[in-house]
Design a protein around this motif. Structure first.
Motif, PDB file in Angstrom:
ATOM      1  N   THR A 148     -38.633  -5.888 -53.701  1.00 29.48           N
ATOM      2  CA  THR A 148     -40.051  -5.580 -53.945  1.00 29.48           C
ATOM      3  C   THR A 148     -40.696  -6.753 -54.671  1.00 29.48           C
ATOM      4  O   THR A 148     -40.015  -7.582 -55.259  1.00 29.48           O
ATOM      5  CB  THR A 148     -40.203  -4.320 -54.815  1.00 29.48           C
ATOM      6  OG1 THR A 148     -39.613  -4.552 -56.099  1.00 29.48           O
ATOM      7  CG2 THR A 148     -39.570  -3.106 -54.152  1.00 29.48           C
ATOM      8  N   ARG A 170     -51.184   0.498 -55.455  1.00 33.17           N
ATOM      9  CA  ARG A 170     -50.914   0.616 -54.021  1.00 33.17           C
ATOM     10  C   ARG A 170     -49.501   0.099 -53.777  1.00 33.17           C
ATOM     11  O   ARG A 170     -49.097  -0.894 -54.378  1.00 33.17           O
ATOM     12  CB  ARG A 170     -51.907  -0.209 -53.207  1.00 33.17           C
ATOM     13  CG  ARG A 170     -53.365   0.081 -53.508  1.00 33.17           C
ATOM     14  CD  ARG A 170     -53.903   1.356 -52.899  1.00 33.17           C
ATOM     15  NE  ARG A 170     -53.660   1.358 -51.479  1.00 33.17           N
ATOM     16  CZ  ARG A 170     -53.391   2.463 -50.779  1.00 33.17           C
ATOM     17  NH1 ARG A 170     -53.374   3.627 -51.370  1.00 33.17           N
ATOM     18  NH2 ARG A 170     -53.169   2.412 -49.494  1.00 33.17           N
ATOM     19  N   CYS A 171     -48.755   0.749 -52.910  1.00 30.14           N
ATOM     20  CA  CYS A 171     -47.368   0.350 -52.684  1.00 30.14           C
ATOM     21  C   CYS A 171     -46.961   0.630 -51.247  1.00 30.14           C
ATOM     22  O   CYS A 171     -47.214   1.714 -50.727  1.00 30.14           O
ATOM     23  CB  CYS A 171     -46.459   1.121 -53.643  1.00 30.14           C
ATOM     24  SG  CYS A 171     -44.715   0.704 -53.437  1.00 30.14           S
ATOM     25  N   ASP A 172     -46.350  -0.375 -50.614  1.00 31.65           N
ATOM     26  CA  ASP A 172     -45.869  -0.142 -49.251  1.00 31.65           C
ATOM     27  C   ASP A 172     -44.337  -0.016 -49.186  1.00 31.65           C
ATOM     28  O   ASP A 172     -43.749  -0.077 -48.122  1.00 31.65           O
ATOM     29  CB  ASP A 172     -46.403  -1.198 -48.284  1.00 31.65           C
ATOM     30  CG  ASP A 172     -45.795  -2.573 -48.450  1.00 31.65           C
ATOM     31  OD1 ASP A 172     -44.930  -2.753 -49.324  1.00 31.65           O
ATOM     32  OD2 ASP A 172     -46.185  -3.472 -47.697  1.00 31.65           O
ATOM     33  N   CYS A 198     -39.208   4.189 -51.460  1.00 27.47           N
ATOM     34  CA  CYS A 198     -39.207   4.510 -52.892  1.00 27.47           C
ATOM     35  C   CYS A 198     -39.616   5.967 -53.117  1.00 27.47           C
ATOM     36  O   CYS A 198     -40.584   6.449 -52.510  1.00 27.47           O
ATOM     37  CB  CYS A 198     -40.162   3.586 -53.646  1.00 27.47           C
ATOM     38  SG  CYS A 198     -40.196   3.914 -55.437  1.00 27.47           S
ATOM     39  N   ASN A 222     -43.315   6.667 -54.015  1.00 28.84           N
ATOM     40  CA  ASN A 222     -44.359   6.344 -53.042  1.00 28.84           C
ATOM     41  C   ASN A 222     -44.803   7.610 -52.311  1.00 28.84           C
ATOM     42  O   ASN A 222     -44.017   8.288 -51.680  1.00 28.84           O
ATOM     43  CB  ASN A 222     -43.829   5.315 -52.043  1.00 28.84           C
ATOM     44  CG  ASN A 222     -44.910   4.813 -51.112  1.00 28.84           C
ATOM     45  OD1 ASN A 222     -45.756   5.552 -50.650  1.00 28.84           O
ATOM     46  ND2 ASN A 222     -44.858   3.531 -50.819  1.00 28.84           N
ATOM     47  N   GLU A 245     -48.498   5.659 -49.618  1.00 24.86           N
ATOM     48  CA  GLU A 245     -48.726   4.270 -50.018  1.00 24.86           C
ATOM     49  C   GLU A 245     -49.401   4.118 -51.387  1.00 24.86           C
ATOM     50  O   GLU A 245     -50.081   3.151 -51.658  1.00 24.86           O
ATOM     51  CB  GLU A 245     -49.480   3.490 -48.937  1.00 24.86           C
ATOM     52  CG  GLU A 245     -48.681   3.388 -47.657  1.00 24.86           C
ATOM     53  CD  GLU A 245     -49.299   2.475 -46.634  1.00 24.86           C
ATOM     54  OE1 GLU A 245     -50.421   1.986 -46.826  1.00 24.86           O
ATOM     55  OE2 GLU A 245     -48.637   2.242 -45.615  1.00 24.86           O
ATOM     56  N   GLU A 246     -49.199   5.097 -52.243  1.00 26.64           N
ATOM     57  CA  GLU A 246     -49.642   5.018 -53.635  1.00 26.64           C
ATOM     58  C   GLU A 246     -48.443   5.337 -54.516  1.00 26.64           C
ATOM     59  O   GLU A 246     -47.647   6.219 -54.195  1.00 26.64           O
ATOM     60  CB  GLU A 246     -50.753   6.020 -53.939  1.00 26.64           C
ATOM     61  CG  GLU A 246     -52.066   5.679 -53.301  1.00 26.64           C
ATOM     62  CD  GLU A 246     -53.163   6.643 -53.747  1.00 26.64           C
ATOM     63  OE1 GLU A 246     -52.862   7.742 -54.245  1.00 26.64           O
ATOM     64  OE2 GLU A 246     -54.329   6.285 -53.575  1.00 26.64           O
ATOM     65  N   CYS A 247     -48.336   4.622 -55.638  1.00 24.23           N
ATOM     66  CA  CYS A 247     -47.246   4.875 -56.575  1.00 24.23           C
ATOM     67  C   CYS A 247     -47.615   6.058 -57.468  1.00 24.23           C
ATOM     68  O   CYS A 247     -48.699   6.093 -58.045  1.00 24.23           O
ATOM     69  CB  CYS A 247     -46.985   3.642 -57.438  1.00 24.23           C
ATOM     70  SG  CYS A 247     -45.594   3.891 -58.558  1.00 24.23           S
TER      71      CYS A 247
END
Length: 120
Positions: free
Chosen positions: A38, A80-82, A86, A89, A92-94
């Motif tokens: 990451t 924001r997370c792709d 995880c 997630n 697409e948001e942590c």
């Protein structure tokens, strides 16, 4: 999602005494199965050019609150997370409450890692 984000990338323009002052953080790692896969795409090395180009992503309200609070972390960026593998997630948001980005000695986003990553 808004959460607190601590960061060790002291050379990042968004790092304010170990707290991220960006309004929106972008974490990449779409195929990640570990922290090492990451990185924080929002990272920008400190300097006038990057300070000016990142001015629209400042967390002004959070920075103002933080100045007057020594006891708690008031910064709460949108994260924001792709990293779809995880557990934090969701669309697409942590959704982790406290996020830690490791970037000791980082001079680019490639040297940063989301330490909060936990594989599903």
């Amino acid at each position: 999602m808004r959460g607190t984000l601590s960061c060790t990338a002291t050379s990042c323009v968004n790092n304010m005494s170990g707290i991220c002052s960006a309004g929106t953080i972008n974490v990449s790692g779409s195929n990640a199965h570990s922290t090492e896969a990451t990185q924080c795409e929002t990272f920008a090395e400190k300097g006038l050019k990057n300070s000016l180009s990142n001015v629209l992503n400042m967390n002004v309200v959070g920075e103002f609150k933080q100045v007057f609070s020594n006891a708690t972390i008031e910064m709460s960026p949108s994260i924001r997370c792709d990293a779809i593998n995880c557990m934090h997630n969701l669309k697409e948001e942590c959704h982790a409450e406290n996020i830690m980005v490791n970037g000791i000695g980082a001079l680019s986003s490639a040297k940063t890692e989301c330490e909060t990553f936990k594989e599903k």
